[in-house]
Design a protein around this motif. Structure first.
Motif, PDB file in Angstrom:
ATOM      1  N   MET A   1      25.007 -63.500  21.701  1.00  0.00           N
ATOM      2  CA  MET A   1      25.009 -62.351  20.793  1.00  0.00           C
ATOM      3  C   MET A   1      24.203 -62.688  19.537  1.00  0.00           C
ATOM      4  O   MET A   1      24.289 -63.808  19.013  1.00  0.00           O
ATOM      5  N   ARG A   2      23.420 -61.705  19.065  1.00  0.00           N
ATOM      6  CA  ARG A   2      22.633 -61.919  17.852  1.00  0.00           C
ATOM      7  C   ARG A   2      23.544 -62.084  16.643  1.00  0.00           C
ATOM      8  O   ARG A   2      24.614 -61.495  16.564  1.00  0.00           O
ATOM      9  N   LYS A   3      23.059 -62.855  15.640  1.00  0.00           N
ATOM     10  CA  LYS A   3      23.819 -63.064  14.412  1.00  0.00           C
ATOM     11  C   LYS A   3      23.104 -62.412  13.230  1.00  0.00           C
ATOM     12  O   LYS A   3      21.895 -62.562  13.066  1.00  0.00           O
ATOM     13  N   LEU A   4      23.865 -61.688  12.436  1.00  0.00           N
ATOM     14  CA  LEU A   4      23.376 -61.096  11.200  1.00  0.00           C
ATOM     15  C   LEU A   4      24.144 -61.726  10.046  1.00  0.00           C
ATOM     16  O   LEU A   4      25.375 -61.691  10.018  1.00  0.00           O
ATOM     17  N   TRP A   5      23.394 -62.310   9.100  1.00  0.00           N
ATOM     18  CA  TRP A   5      24.003 -62.917   7.925  1.00  0.00           C
ATOM     19  C   TRP A   5      23.703 -62.049   6.705  1.00  0.00           C
ATOM     20  O   TRP A   5      22.547 -61.776   6.407  1.00  0.00           O
ATOM     21  N   VAL A   6      24.732 -61.623   6.002  1.00  0.00           N
ATOM     22  CA  VAL A   6      24.573 -60.887   4.750  1.00  0.00           C
ATOM     23  C   VAL A   6      24.859 -61.853   3.603  1.00  0.00           C
ATOM     24  O   VAL A   6      25.937 -62.448   3.539  1.00  0.00           O
ATOM     25  N   VAL A   7      23.877 -62.012   2.723  1.00  0.00           N
ATOM     26  CA  VAL A   7      23.988 -62.939   1.602  1.00  0.00           C
ATOM     27  C   VAL A   7      24.195 -62.125   0.329  1.00  0.00           C
ATOM     28  O   VAL A   7      23.394 -61.232   0.019  1.00  0.00           O
ATOM     29  N   TYR A   8      25.258 -62.412  -0.418  1.00  0.00           N
ATOM     30  CA  TYR A   8      25.556 -61.627  -1.614  1.00  0.00           C
ATOM     31  C   TYR A   8      26.375 -62.456  -2.592  1.00  0.00           C
ATOM     32  O   TYR A   8      26.893 -63.534  -2.250  1.00  0.00           O
ATOM     33  N   ASN A   9      26.481 -61.952  -3.812  1.00  0.00           N
ATOM     34  CA  ASN A   9      27.238 -62.630  -4.860  1.00  0.00           C
ATOM     35  C   ASN A   9      28.555 -61.888  -5.074  1.00  0.00           C
ATOM     36  O   ASN A   9      28.559 -60.758  -5.564  1.00  0.00           O
ATOM     37  N   PRO A  10      29.691 -62.498  -4.742  1.00  0.00           N
ATOM     38  CA  PRO A  10      30.977 -61.800  -4.866  1.00  0.00           C
ATOM     39  C   PRO A  10      31.385 -61.549  -6.320  1.00  0.00           C
ATOM     40  O   PRO A  10      32.293 -60.767  -6.581  1.00  0.00           O
ATOM     41  N   ARG A  11      30.701 -62.200  -7.282  1.00  0.00           N
ATOM     42  CA  ARG A  11      31.017 -62.017  -8.701  1.00  0.00           C
ATOM     43  C   ARG A  11      30.133 -60.955  -9.345  1.00  0.00           C
ATOM     44  O   ARG A  11      30.291 -60.647 -10.537  1.00  0.00           O
ATOM     45  N   SER A  12      29.204 -60.398  -8.575  1.00  0.00           N
ATOM     46  CA  SER A  12      28.307 -59.391  -9.108  1.00  0.00           C
ATOM     47  C   SER A  12      29.034 -58.068  -9.366  1.00  0.00           C
ATOM     48  O   SER A  12      29.983 -57.723  -8.663  1.00  0.00           O
ATOM     49  N   SER A  13      28.546 -57.321 -10.353  1.00  0.00           N
ATOM     50  CA  SER A  13      29.128 -56.002 -10.615  1.00  0.00           C
ATOM     51  C   SER A  13      28.816 -55.024  -9.490  1.00  0.00           C
ATOM     52  O   SER A  13      29.429 -53.965  -9.396  1.00  0.00           O
ATOM     53  N   HIS A  15      29.259 -55.771  -6.350  1.00  0.00           N
ATOM     54  CA  HIS A  15      29.982 -56.270  -5.182  1.00  0.00           C
ATOM     55  C   HIS A  15      30.581 -55.142  -4.356  1.00  0.00           C
ATOM     56  O   HIS A  15      30.497 -55.135  -3.115  1.00  0.00           O
ATOM     57  N   ALA A  16      31.206 -54.163  -5.006  1.00  0.00           N
ATOM     58  CA  ALA A  16      31.850 -53.064  -4.274  1.00  0.00           C
ATOM     59  C   ALA A  16      30.821 -52.253  -3.493  1.00  0.00           C
ATOM     60  O   ALA A  16      31.080 -51.831  -2.355  1.00  0.00           O
ATOM     61  N   GLU A  19      29.828 -54.126  -0.353  1.00  0.00           N
ATOM     62  CA  GLU A  19      30.874 -54.029   0.673  1.00  0.00           C
ATOM     63  C   GLU A  19      30.802 -52.683   1.392  1.00  0.00           C
ATOM     64  O   GLU A  19      30.867 -52.626   2.626  1.00  0.00           O
ATOM     65  N   ALA A  20      30.636 -51.592   0.632  1.00  0.00           N
ATOM     66  CA  ALA A  20      30.645 -50.251   1.228  1.00  0.00           C
ATOM     67  C   ALA A  20      29.331 -49.905   1.921  1.00  0.00           C
ATOM     68  O   ALA A  20      29.331 -49.281   2.993  1.00  0.00           O
ATOM     69  N   GLU A  21      28.210 -50.309   1.336  1.00  0.00           N
ATOM     70  CA  GLU A  21      26.901 -49.855   1.820  1.00  0.00           C
ATOM     71  C   GLU A  21      26.212 -50.832   2.761  1.00  0.00           C
ATOM     72  O   GLU A  21      25.294 -50.448   3.482  1.00  0.00           O
ATOM     73  N   VAL A  22      26.629 -52.091   2.742  1.00  0.00           N
ATOM     74  CA  VAL A  22      25.957 -53.099   3.571  1.00  0.00           C
ATOM     75  C   VAL A  22      26.903 -53.703   4.603  1.00  0.00           C
ATOM     76  O   VAL A  22      26.678 -53.609   5.812  1.00  0.00           O
ATOM     77  N   LEU A  23      27.967 -54.332   4.138  1.00  0.00           N
ATOM     78  CA  LEU A  23      28.861 -55.034   5.060  1.00  0.00           C
ATOM     79  C   LEU A  23      29.576 -54.077   6.014  1.00  0.00           C
ATOM     80  O   LEU A  23      29.625 -54.323   7.233  1.00  0.00           O
ATOM     81  N   ALA A  24      30.129 -52.992   5.501  1.00  0.00           N
ATOM     82  CA  ALA A  24      30.860 -52.053   6.369  1.00  0.00           C
ATOM     83  C   ALA A  24      29.958 -51.429   7.438  1.00  0.00           C
ATOM     84  O   ALA A  24      30.312 -51.434   8.626  1.00  0.00           O
ATOM     85  N   PRO A  25      28.770 -50.898   7.097  1.00  0.00           N
ATOM     86  CA  PRO A  25      27.888 -50.363   8.147  1.00  0.00           C
ATOM     87  C   PRO A  25      27.424 -51.436   9.125  1.00  0.00           C
ATOM     88  O   PRO A  25      27.278 -51.159  10.324  1.00  0.00           O
ATOM     89  N   VAL A  62      19.924 -61.062   5.677  1.00  0.00           N
ATOM     90  CA  VAL A  62      19.638 -59.974   4.738  1.00  0.00           C
ATOM     91  C   VAL A  62      20.308 -60.292   3.409  1.00  0.00           C
ATOM     92  O   VAL A  62      21.532 -60.450   3.338  1.00  0.00           O
ATOM     93  N   SER A  63      19.505 -60.383   2.369  1.00  0.00           N
ATOM     94  CA  SER A  63      20.025 -60.566   1.020  1.00  0.00           C
ATOM     95  C   SER A  63      20.407 -59.204   0.450  1.00  0.00           C
ATOM     96  O   SER A  63      19.628 -58.254   0.498  1.00  0.00           O
ATOM     97  N   ALA A  64      21.606 -59.100  -0.117  1.00  0.00           N
ATOM     98  CA  ALA A  64      22.061 -57.872  -0.764  1.00  0.00           C
ATOM     99  C   ALA A  64      22.415 -58.230  -2.205  1.00  0.00           C
ATOM    100  O   ALA A  64      23.563 -58.548  -2.518  1.00  0.00           O
ATOM    101  N   GLY A  65      21.416 -58.201  -3.062  1.00  0.00           N
ATOM    102  CA  GLY A  65      21.613 -58.605  -4.451  1.00  0.00           C
ATOM    103  C   GLY A  65      20.297 -58.550  -5.193  1.00  0.00           C
ATOM    104  O   GLY A  65      19.343 -57.897  -4.750  1.00  0.00           O
ATOM    105  N   GLY A  66      20.220 -59.261  -6.306  1.00  0.00           N
ATOM    106  CA  GLY A  66      18.994 -59.335  -7.077  1.00  0.00           C
ATOM    107  C   GLY A  66      18.077 -60.419  -6.568  1.00  0.00           C
ATOM    108  O   GLY A  66      18.293 -60.998  -5.494  1.00  0.00           O
TER     109      GLY A  66
END
Length: 358
Positions: A1-13, A15-16, A19-25, A62-66
Motif C-alpha cells: 500500500m502507498r504511504k502518504l506522510w503529512v508534515v506539520y507543526n502541532p504548535r502552529s496557529s 493546526h486546526a 487537521e480539518a483540511e489536510v489530515l481528515a480528507p 506533503v508539507s502543510a505549513g509555512g
C-alpha cells in the motif's frame, strides 16, 4: 500500500485547519496508508534526519505549513535518497514553496473540503504526464511548474545545495542568503512577530514595518562576515583585523552586506525571482550593498515591482580570509555558523520529484 506522510507543526496557529483540511480528507482517500510527522522544537537538520529515516521508495510527502515546515520535509526527501515525491500546501505566514509549486489550499463544498491534498494525491497517481520542458529553464524562459493539462502533475525540480567548508549543510529549493537579509529573517521569525502575524489581523505591511525599524537600528553594522575574526584565529592575527570576503576568487567591494542565491519565483513572499528551480545547472545570484537606507529602499521597490537583479551562476564560492562567524538563512530558517572558511552554493546533484498544482 502507498504511504502518504503529512508534515506539520502541532504548535502552529493553523493546526486546526491542517487537521480539518489536510489530515481528515487524506484519511478518506482509499489506497493510502496515512502517516503524520509532527515538527519537533529542534533544528531543521534534526527534524529532517528523523523524517528521512521513516521514508521509503514510492512515498508521497506533503508539507502543510509555512516555509520552515516545507524546508524540513524537502530536506528529508533529498537526504533520504529514496524514490520519494514531495509537495507543499501553504499554511504559514510565508509560503514561497507552495507558491513555487502552484498548489492551493482546498475550498469547502457540501460540508467537505475539495482540492488541496486530494488534488495533490490525484496528480501523484497520474504520474509525471511527460517531462518535456522540465530542464534547462532559466529566469526568463521554460515551462512553469504547473502544466497546461488542467490537472496536478509530477515534475522534477533541482534544489540548491549549500556546502560549508566542503560538507553538506542544507538543500534549498527556493533561496539562500548570507548577511543582513539573513539576520533580518530571524527578526521576522521571532515570537512577537510570529504571534502577531498568526492572529490574521496583521499582514505584509506589518512585516515591512518591523523590518524597517530593525534595519534603521542595525544598518551601520558589518554583516559579511558579521563578527570579524574568530577568537580561534591563527597566532599573530588580531581580532580586529579585517576579514577579506571573496566570491569566486574576487574580493567583494567595500560595503557589501548580502549574498543572495535565488532558485524560485519569489523570495521572502514579496521579492520576485525566476524559474531556475526547473534548471539542472543554473540559478540566480547577486551581491548587494544595502547598508544605506536609500539603497535598501531602492532594492526593495525594484525587487517587488520588477524582480531581483540577478546573474545566472552555476557554482558560487564565498571564501573568508580567516575563519568567521556567518549569518545564513535558507527558506527563512536562520543560523549563525561559526569558524567558517568557505561556503559553496550549487545545484543539487540529483533532482527532486514534486507534485505541482493545476
Amino acid at each position: 500500500m502507498r504511504k502518504l506522510w503529512v508534515v506539520y507543526n502541532p504548535r502552529s496557529s493553523h493546526h486546526a485547519a491542517v487537521e480539518a483540511e489536510v489530515l481528515a480528507p487524506a484519511r478518506r482517500v482509499s489506497g493510502f496508508l496515512v502517516g503524520k510527522y509532527e515538527i519537533k522544537q529542534t533544528t531543521v537538520e534534526h527534524n529532517a534526519s528523523i523524517l528521512a529515516g521513516m521514508l521509503g521508495d514510492g512515498d508521497l510527502v506533503v508539507s502543510a505549513g509555512g516555509d520552515g515546515t516545507a524546508a524540513i520535509a524537502a530536506n528529508a526527501v533529498m537526504t533520504s535518497e529514496k524514490d520519494v515525491t514531495f509537495s507543499a500546501l501553504g499554511y504559514g505566514n510565508f509560503n514561497d514553496m507552495a507558491r513555487m509549486l502552484k498548489t492551493r489550499r482546498p475550498v469547502e463544498y457540501g460540508g467537505e473540503y475539495v482540492g488541496g491534498i486530494t488534488e495533490i494525491i490525484e496528480g501523484f497517481l497520474v504520474g509525471d504526464g511527460g517531462s518535456e520542458g522540465s530542464r534547462g529553464a532559466g529566469s526568463s524562459g521554460g515551462a512553469s511548474c504547473a502544466g497546461s493539462s488542467g490537472v496536478a502533475r509530477v515534475r522534477e525540480i533541482w534544489p540548491l545545495e549549500i556546502l560549508v567548508d566542503g560538507k553538506h549543510w542544507r538543500y534549498a529549493p527556493c533561496y539562500v542568503t548570507l548577511g543582513l537579509l539573513a539576520e533580518a529573517s530571524e527578526i521576522m521569525d521571532g515570537d512577537r512577530v510570529r504571534k502577531s502575524l498568526n492572529t490574521g489581523k496583521r499582514g505584509p505591511l506589518y512585516s515591512l514595518m518591523v523590518a524597517v525599524f530593525w534595519y534603521l537600528k542595525n544598518k551601520g553594522r558589518k554583516f559579511l562576515p558579521s563578527s570579524g575574526v574568530e577568537s580561534s584565529a591563527p597566532e599573530g592575527v588580531a581580532d580586529s583585523e579585517e576579514v577579506v570576503v571573496k566570491l569566486n576568487g574576487e574580493a567583494l567591494e567595500e560595503g557589501a552586506t548580502d549574498y543572495l542565491a535565488v532558485n524560485g519565483p519569489t523570495m521572502s513572499r514579496l521579492m520576485k525571482g525566476g524559474k531556475w528551480y526547473l534548471s539542472e545547472t543554473g540559478f540566480g545570484s547577486a551581491v548587494k550593498r544595502l547598508g544605506k537606507f536609500w539603497k535598501m529602499v531602492g532594492f526593495g521597490l525594484r525587487s517587488v515591482i520588477f524582480g531581483l537583479r540577478l546573474n545566472e551562476a552555476s557554482v558560487d564560492k564565498i571564501e573568508f580570509s580567516q575563519p568567521s562567524t556567518v549569518e545564513i538563512q535558507a527558506e527563512g530558517e536562520y543560523q549563525w555558523l561559526e569558524g567558517v572558511s568557505k561556503i559553496e552554493v550549487r545545484k543539487a546533484k540529483r533532482g527532486m520529484k514534486v507534485v505541482c498544482g493545476k
